[in-house]
Design an enzyme around this catalytic site. Structure first.
Site, PDB file in Angstrom:
ATOM      1  N   ASN A  73     -13.290   3.331  -6.439  1.00  0.00           N
ATOM      2  CA  ASN A  73     -11.895   3.636  -5.054  1.00  0.00           C
ATOM      3  C   ASN A  73     -12.162   5.281  -4.372  1.00  0.00           C
ATOM      4  O   ASN A  73     -11.815   5.986  -4.864  1.00  0.00           O
ATOM      5  CB  ASN A  73     -11.690   2.869  -4.565  1.00  0.00           C
ATOM      6  CG  ASN A  73     -10.125   3.733  -5.617  1.00  0.00           C
ATOM      7  OD1 ASN A  73      -9.586   3.970  -4.124  1.00  0.00           O
ATOM      8  ND2 ASN A  73      -9.761   2.904  -5.913  1.00  0.00           N
TER       9      ASN A  73
ATOM     10  N   LYS B  46       5.183   5.532 -10.929  1.00  0.00           N
ATOM     11  CA  LYS B  46       4.015   4.413 -10.894  1.00  0.00           C
ATOM     12  C   LYS B  46       3.223   5.973 -12.094  1.00  0.00           C
ATOM     13  O   LYS B  46       2.961   7.001 -11.474  1.00  0.00           O
ATOM     14  CB  LYS B  46       3.450   4.001 -10.009  1.00  0.00           C
ATOM     15  CG  LYS B  46       1.630   3.546 -10.664  1.00  0.00           C
ATOM     16  CD  LYS B  46       1.597   2.734  -8.743  1.00  0.00           C
ATOM     17  CE  LYS B  46       0.153   1.954  -9.186  1.00  0.00           C
ATOM     18  NZ  LYS B  46      -0.462   0.807  -8.367  1.00  0.00           N
TER      19      LYS B  46
ATOM     20  N   CYS C  16      -0.116  11.643  -6.481  1.00  0.00           N
ATOM     21  CA  CYS C  16      -0.675  12.432  -5.687  1.00  0.00           C
ATOM     22  C   CYS C  16      -0.894  13.852  -5.748  1.00  0.00           C
ATOM     23  O   CYS C  16       0.239  14.551  -6.458  1.00  0.00           O
ATOM     24  CB  CYS C  16       0.190  11.736  -4.178  1.00  0.00           C
ATOM     25  SG  CYS C  16      -0.335  12.636  -2.470  1.00  0.00           S
TER      26      CYS C  16
ATOM     27  N   LEU D 213      -5.120   7.565   0.251  1.00  0.00           N
ATOM     28  CA  LEU D 213      -3.799   6.606   0.575  1.00  0.00           C
ATOM     29  C   LEU D 213      -4.508   6.435   2.051  1.00  0.00           C
ATOM     30  O   LEU D 213      -3.160   7.076   2.192  1.00  0.00           O
ATOM     31  CB  LEU D 213      -3.225   7.957   0.026  1.00  0.00           C
ATOM     32  CG  LEU D 213      -2.834   7.848  -1.129  1.00  0.00           C
ATOM     33  CD1 LEU D 213      -1.751   8.947  -1.815  1.00  0.00           C
ATOM     34  CD2 LEU D 213      -2.577   6.458  -2.539  1.00  0.00           C
TER      35      LEU D 213
ATOM     36  N   LYS E 245       0.763  -1.285   0.479  1.00  0.00           N
ATOM     37  CA  LYS E 245      -0.057  -0.099   0.265  1.00  0.00           C
ATOM     38  C   LYS E 245       0.795   0.716   0.250  1.00  0.00           C
ATOM     39  O   LYS E 245       2.069   0.936   0.409  1.00  0.00           O
ATOM     40  CB  LYS E 245      -0.834   0.259   0.999  1.00  0.00           C
ATOM     41  CG  LYS E 245      -1.830   1.193   1.559  1.00  0.00           C
ATOM     42  CD  LYS E 245      -2.686   0.608   0.574  1.00  0.00           C
ATOM     43  CE  LYS E 245      -4.179   2.437   0.208  1.00  0.00           C
ATOM     44  NZ  LYS E 245      -5.286   2.379  -0.552  1.00  0.00           N
TER      45      LYS E 245
ATOM     46  N   ILE F  59      -1.252   1.132 -15.294  1.00  0.00           N
ATOM     47  CA  ILE F  59      -0.781   2.804 -14.495  1.00  0.00           C
ATOM     48  C   ILE F  59      -1.933   2.545 -13.044  1.00  0.00           C
ATOM     49  O   ILE F  59      -2.347   1.372 -12.789  1.00  0.00           O
ATOM     50  CB  ILE F  59      -2.700   2.598 -15.939  1.00  0.00           C
ATOM     51  CG1 ILE F  59      -3.765   1.873 -15.714  1.00  0.00           C
ATOM     52  CG2 ILE F  59      -1.941   3.203 -17.648  1.00  0.00           C
ATOM     53  CD1 ILE F  59      -5.042   2.393 -16.900  1.00  0.00           C
TER      54      ILE F  59
ATOM     55  N   ASN G 205       4.388   6.616  -6.226  1.00  0.00           N
ATOM     56  CA  ASN G 205       3.064   6.728  -6.921  1.00  0.00           C
ATOM     57  C   ASN G 205       3.507   8.377  -7.185  1.00  0.00           C
ATOM     58  O   ASN G 205       2.636   9.107  -6.153  1.00  0.00           O
ATOM     59  CB  ASN G 205       2.499   6.460  -5.752  1.00  0.00           C
ATOM     60  CG  ASN G 205       0.602   6.871  -5.950  1.00  0.00           C
ATOM     61  OD1 ASN G 205       0.101   7.301  -6.587  1.00  0.00           O
ATOM     62  ND2 ASN G 205      -0.202   6.247  -4.965  1.00  0.00           N
TER      63      ASN G 205
HETATM   64  C1  LIG Z   1      -8.914  -0.305  -3.907  1.00  0.00           C
HETATM   65  C2  LIG Z   1      -7.095   0.056  -3.480  1.00  0.00           C
HETATM   66  C3  LIG Z   1      -6.764   0.713  -3.396  1.00  0.00           C
HETATM   67  C4  LIG Z   1      -5.586   1.551  -4.504  1.00  0.00           C
HETATM   68  N1  LIG Z   1      -4.938   2.160  -3.550  1.00  0.00           N
HETATM   69  C5  LIG Z   1      -3.264   2.506  -4.136  1.00  0.00           C
HETATM   70  C6  LIG Z   1      -2.166   2.823  -3.889  1.00  0.00           C
HETATM   71  O1  LIG Z   1      -2.052   3.519  -2.450  1.00  0.00           O
HETATM   72  N2  LIG Z   1      -1.288   3.523  -4.029  1.00  0.00           N
HETATM   73  C7  LIG Z   1      -1.128   3.006  -6.030  1.00  0.00           C
HETATM   74  O2  LIG Z   1       0.133   3.215  -6.037  1.00  0.00           O
HETATM   75  N3  LIG Z   1      -2.129   2.353  -6.393  1.00  0.00           N
HETATM   76  C8  LIG Z   1      -3.605   2.382  -5.737  1.00  0.00           C
HETATM   77  N4  LIG Z   1      -4.747   1.797  -6.163  1.00  0.00           N
HETATM   78  C9  LIG Z   1      -4.008   1.728  -7.604  1.00  0.00           C
HETATM   79  C10 LIG Z   1      -4.203  -0.539  -8.261  1.00  0.00           C
HETATM   80  O3  LIG Z   1      -2.457  -0.434  -7.566  1.00  0.00           O
HETATM   81  C11 LIG Z   1      -3.769  -0.329  -9.663  1.00  0.00           C
HETATM   82  O4  LIG Z   1      -2.914   0.489 -10.595  1.00  0.00           O
HETATM   83  C12 LIG Z   1      -5.127  -0.093 -10.074  1.00  0.00           C
HETATM   84  O5  LIG Z   1      -6.375  -0.684  -9.796  1.00  0.00           O
HETATM   85  C13 LIG Z   1      -5.472  -0.464 -11.793  1.00  0.00           C
HETATM   86  O6  LIG Z   1      -5.494  -1.897 -11.736  1.00  0.00           O
HETATM   87  P1  LIG Z   1      -6.523  -3.515 -11.472  1.00  0.00           P
HETATM   88  O7  LIG Z   1      -7.440  -2.507 -12.326  1.00  0.00           O
HETATM   89  O8  LIG Z   1      -5.131  -4.787 -11.765  1.00  0.00           O
HETATM   90  O9  LIG Z   1      -6.947  -3.140 -10.243  1.00  0.00           O
HETATM   91  C14 LIG Z   1      -5.304   0.958  -6.059  1.00  0.00           C
HETATM   92  C15 LIG Z   1      -6.700   0.953  -6.338  1.00  0.00           C
HETATM   93  C16 LIG Z   1      -7.474  -0.102  -5.464  1.00  0.00           C
HETATM   94  C17 LIG Z   1      -8.509  -0.438  -6.067  1.00  0.00           C
END
Ligand SMILES: Cc1cc2nc3c(=O)[nH]c(=O)nc-3n(C[C@H](O)[C@H](O)[C@H](O)COP(=O)(O)O)c2cc1C
Ligand SMILES: Cc1cc2nc3c(=O)[nH]c(=O)nc-3n(C[C@H](O)[C@H](O)[C@H](O)COP(=O)(O)OP(=O)(O)OC[C@H]3O[C@@H](n4cnc5c(N)ncnc54)[C@H](O)[C@@H]3O)c2cc1C
Ligand SMILES: Cc1cc2nc3c(=O)[nH]c(=O)nc-3n(C[C@H](O)[C@H](O)[C@H](O)COP(=O)(O)OP(=O)(O)OC[C@H]3O[C@@H](n4cnc5c(N)ncnc54)[C@H](O)[C@@H]3O)c2cc1C
Ligand SMILES: Cc1cc2nc3c(=O)[nH]c(=O)nc-3n(C[C@H](O)[C@H](O)[C@H](O)COP(=O)(O)O)c2cc1C
Ligand code: FES
Ligand code: FES
Lengths: 303, 270, 303, 270
Positions: free
Chosen positions: C69, C164, C130, C73, C45, C190, C127
């Site tokens: 969502n 990222k 932000c 963070l 996370k 992404i 990340n």
């Molecule tokens: C509930 C949730 C929380 C996330 N929290 C973070 C995060 O804290 N930091 C980050 O870089 N990406 C975060 N993401 C993004 C995911 O790491 C990922 O980049 C994004 O969801 C696309 O991939 P997916 O379609 O497989 O979920 C989060 C995604 C979701 C769904």
């Protein structure tokens, strides 16, 4: 009966349900299935100066809750449009919005000038997702260019000028503001999102053009967020587009701030979707005691 | 495109579903409006689910209609999600069907028919044979498929009093060869050029070879092609195949759903 | 057995299947269900300087083939991370990538400096989605800022630095190039796409924060197109993220040019998805006679 | 969160599906690992379909387990897509289930139980009553729902030898009132504060009122809440409810799926 009409600049639409460009041909095709005059309006396939054959196949691929297309603005060109397609459109009582695109500001002005010679057109939608050949990038991502196209086209026609924005952009508000400042009567949003899909067994892209435009329910949340952002940035009416499949989806866009909506991909899924949704919208307004659909527009509660 | 050509969309009840082989199903739906007017070579779009997945309806050739009982029959093979879902439909369930779509075979002045069909290209040929007065024609039928299971309706065809030739890629039924091999043998044997025509429906490589043979042996042909479709009614511009006679600045395409699926011998770049 | 290992800069991953940031907690949660050492790596996370409670509820909404969502963070902060979460992560044999974010370049450097004091970390994912509080916009949309963060963090650590990227941008290639030019070892892409959804009966946004991030299969075509564009723009390894749910999806990303992938939302749908997919990937490589998974990467045929 | 707490995910066969009312179903699944260890108040995540829609699994309280037969029973009402699909599952079909999830009720030192449940909050209370030695407690049960149909398991509760009070919003069963009205009447009648506790499960407005009454009458309470969930295991941070004791710079939240769903009286801002 609740009042279903909405105003887009000086244009009064009988109701807020329109058919989106590129997903309804030139109106006559779907007229075989139902009376298209029931619709609030029809936006034609994008018309360009020259006829365009479009991109090589495959042009379509299904993705989760969406489709990718790389049609490439295949269209009959302005001359054939005027001679072969406009007569039918002119015969309709519904509003007809002609979507145009060009590779230069000149192209847009040429198209407007040609179309202004004819009756039966209620407004113009400017497809700004077409690449500007000189600069190489979409008109729709450059606020100066987008603004200029609107300003110049406004000089050539008294009809509604509605730029249609691309979602492939960092900040939709900047472009929305630029076109409003230059006199746009309304804004249509969104066009398709750039996407791609690969056939794993052949190791080739599923689309002949490699990348294409994503549309359908998958993109609805993205479209809705862009309508929300544009609503905060500008005062002119917004026409919401993106993944609309049901009356609930229409209501999401209206509540968020759209005055009208366009149905795109769902015409392929269920060609009668627009009229079925319109009927449900009428019922919703009755049941919930709305005098006019206009009351819904922008009724979002955020605190 | 003929705009006045009637078109219907409705929710159709599944009357009868028959599993023909491990992956092949034949289904009969109630669709009286269509049954009255459809013609061989035409197809329908079936939306197999009200969900978003699969999102698009899928095209299926008409295998047969029964105008009196108001029914439409299709035959399909399970390829992916949509056909899988369709195969699991129970009698009494409904699906949305749009049709009839596309054009039809033209038999004017034709006496000698070479019918060449492969795999899921078999249905239109079957439908054609149901509608014509067979004794009036000299018919040679060529059916090919990967394996015996995909040689749909071989019993029905066997019962017809026409010349036939079956082939499979694996030799599990008929000759182990491509169907275009016996076709060429037949063409070599000769025919009356002015009255003969090849009608063919099947995968692209097969159609390309049929096109080549028809050109080589100077016989007319009507080729029915398949492409990926979204709308089926000419509004998406998705279902294109390149046309011969390109100008130097741009390729030209044809919309298979409204201008096809049947094209004459030399029209398409296959 | 085919070789499953891949290289991300100097970091060798045992296999290309990673768990994405924010969808795998701090590793210990899923360790209750399976041996997380099977994975190619775990991305934590996002960790920030201070503990963050995150956004008010509701933080989740389902959309067609996706979820929105607005977690905001939410995380334990660097101190608690080091004392409570790192010990478990350190005990793992799989690669551990710590995802960090800050509101200034200083924040990023502070976090790297703190983490560099400890063992058990194999790389950092930055990340960049932000918002930069001073400028008001995401770091990830400003190539200069994004480049600078990479350059400065590279000075503080010899470990893999993996920015990222956000998809909410006009041209991903520009940012990809900027971070490569400044020494990034690889790029993850992404993050989520800005989206919104409305509860029609209450007329309120479904998310407490109004807008949120769209993830899941719905965005896969968009993610794939961005990997394709980034692949053409840079030479460093790419880690593909977005809507991966099956081995077929993994193959699409690898073929398009990713060296590894991360699974996000699908951890919620099926927590065992990453290890099930990994097994299928092994089988695919065997069946198709690949000596190494590296052969797949970038094997797309475009003509 | 206790990381060592065992957790299982598997494909579970539906043994028995019973329609209790027009919108309510009770389903028994094979899940031996869970049946051995689950506790009242805990829940499971059920993925109703392998498709992308609905994408997320859905949380359901455990209604009961049978450790000998290795089964898990849930009770649910059709709200939307997922519950609709679940209701149509046939015996013999399988679904993916993850569990047991969440915490449990704490009955240490408690003698007097006020059990207050509404609608889909009834299952955890039912499960609790199945696991405790009822005669050892002084139990008052308060069950409320919108209408008779939603007063799940009223026959089973009626057969229990405990004090009960039923109410419905429309008066179709029991008293026409909110369940918190008879609860307050009972609290007014008095109890031994040190040994009493309210256990409650139901919609947020009901829980807020139970919290208010418990504070007013100075009785301990354990409140089980529902939020929208994605993962159920603490990895998404989605399922939060605000906690009391906020610092001035930031609100604090709790993860219902791992720290809840059961909270003591004053913990939550409801
Ligand atoms: C509930 C949730 C929380 C996330 N929290 C973070 C995060 O804290 N930091 C980050 O870089 N990406 C975060 N993401 C993004 C995911 O790491 C990922 O980049 C994004 O969801 C696309 O991939 P997916 O379609 O497989 O979920 C989060 C995604 C979701 C769904
Ligand atoms: C005019 C026409 C007539 C047809 N008639 C028959 C028939 O009588 N019987 C029969 O079994 N099949 C027929 N097909 C093919 C049939 O449409 C596909 O098998 C079906 O769309 C596959 O859907 P799926 O979801 O099961 O598979 P998918 O997983 O979608 O795809 C499997 C294969 O089908 C192709 N395909 C996918 N979507 C479409 C689409 N919308 N249109 C065309 N191809 C597609 C894909 O490229 C892929 O090769 C016909 C196709 C056309 C164009
Ligand atoms: C710990 C817990 C225990 C539960 N126990 C039961 C039970 O024993 N029996 C029962 O019938 N229901 C129970 N629920 C509620 C049940 O999870 C929802 O009814 C179900 O998720 C609705 O899904 P749907 O697709 O049918 O409806 P949807 O159309 O998705 O939504 C209908 C309603 O359910 C809410 N909801 C949607 N998704 C979720 C989600 N993932 N988590 C929670 N709420 C959601 C929505 O906000 C909406 O109000 C419980 C919920 C939680 C959190
Ligand atoms: C096959 C197809 C062709 C399209 N052609 C055009 C076009 O010519 N001009 C245009 O402005 N938009 C075109 N669009 C975009 C749609 O008008 C619409 O903006 C987009 O698809 C999003 O809406 P939807 O999700 O309802 O389809 C096309 C979309 C599709 C799917
Ligand atoms: S399938 Fe849409 S134009 Fe042919
Ligand atoms: S549901 Fe994911 S953290 Fe609780």
């Amino acid at each position: 009966m609740s009042d279903l009409s909405v105003n887009i600049g000086d244009l009064r639409l009988a109701n807020p349900i329109l058919a989106a460009s590129g997903t309804f041909g030139y109106g006559s095709e779907v007229a075989r299935l139902y009376d298209v005059n029931i619709l609030g309006g029809i936006v034609t396939k994008t018309i360009t100066r020259a006829q365009r054959p479009g991109n090589p196949p495959d042009r379509l691929a299904e993705t989760p809750s969406g489709i990718l297309n790389s049609i490439g603005l295949a269209n009959v060109g302005i001359d054939n449009f005027i001679s072969d397609k406009l007569p039918f459109l002119r015969s309709l009582s519904t509003s007809v919005i002609v979507n145009i695109a060009g590779e230069s500001i000149d192209d847009f002005l040429f198209l407007i000038d040609r179309l202004e010679e004819h009756q039966g057109i209620d407004g113009y939608e400017l497809n700004l997702s077409c690449p500007n050949v000189a600069g190489g990038l979409d008109f729709g991502i450059d606020p100066k260019l987008a603004g200029k196209i609107v300003k110049e086209t406004k000089k050539r026609s008294k009809k509604c000028i509605i730029p249609k924005l691309t979602p492939n952009i960092t900040d939709i508000a900047v472009i929305a503001k630029a076109v409003e400042d230059n006199g746009a009567d309304a804004i249509s949003l969104i066009n398709t999102i750039v996407g791609m899909s690969v056939n794993v067994s052949t190791k080739r892209p599923k689309l002949g053009e490699i990348m294409g435009g994503l549309s359908g329910p998958a993109i609805r949340p993205v479209a809705l967020a862009m309508v929300y952002k544009a609503r905060k940035a500008v005062k002119i009416p917004l026409i919401g587009i993106g993944g609309i499949s049901s009356v609930n989806d229409v209501l999401e866009f209206l509540i968020t701030g759209a005055s009208a909506v366009q149905i795109g991909t769902f015409n392929f899924v269920n060609p009668k979707a627009p009229i079925e949704i319109l009927k449900e919208l009428e019922q919703y307004l009755e049941t919930n005691n709305f005098t006019s659909v206009k009351e819904l527009s922008g009724s979002l509660i955020t605190r | 495109m003929n705009v006045s050509h009637p078109l219907f969309q409705r929710s159709c009840t599944l009357l009868k579903s028959t599993q023909l082989s491990s992956k092949t199903y034949q289904q009969e739906y109630v669709f009286p409006e269509l049954a009255k007017i459809s013609k061989p070579g035409q197809f329908v779009q079936i939306r197999v689910s009200a969900e978003y997945s699969p999102l698009l309806p899928r095209p299926f050739s008409i295998l047969n209609v029964n105008a009196n009982q108001g029914t439409l029959t299709v035959l399909f093979k399970i390829f992916g999600e949509a056909t899988e879902i369709l195969s699991r439909k129970l009698e009494g369930e409904t699906v949305e069907i749009l049709g009839p779509l596309g054009n039809t075979f033209e038999l004017n002045r034709i006496k000698k028919l070479f019918l060449v069909a492969g795999g899921v290209g078999i249905p239109p040929i079957y439908y054609l044979l149901q509608t014509i007065d067979m004794p009036r024609y000299d018919i040679s039928l060529f059916l090919g498929a990967a394996t015996k299971d995909d040689l749909f309706l071989r019993e029905e065809f066997n019962n017809m009093d026409i010349e036939k030739s079956f082939s499979t890629d694996d030799g599990s039924y008929g000759t182990k060869t491509l169907i275009t091999v016996p076709l060429e043998d037949a063409l070599k044997r000769g025919f009356s050029s002015s009255k003969a025509c090849i009608l063919s429906c099947g995968p692209m490589p097969m159609l390309a070879e049929v096109q080549r043979l028809a050109q080589k042996y100077k016989v007319e042909a009507q080729l029915s092609v398949e492409t990926i479709m979204a709308c089926g009614i000419g509004i998406c511009q998705g279902c294109v195949v390149p046309l011969h006679g390109n100008t130097k600045d741009a390729k030209k395409y044809t919309l298979v759903c409204v201008d096809g699926p049947i094209y004459s011998r030399d029209e398409l770049i296959l």
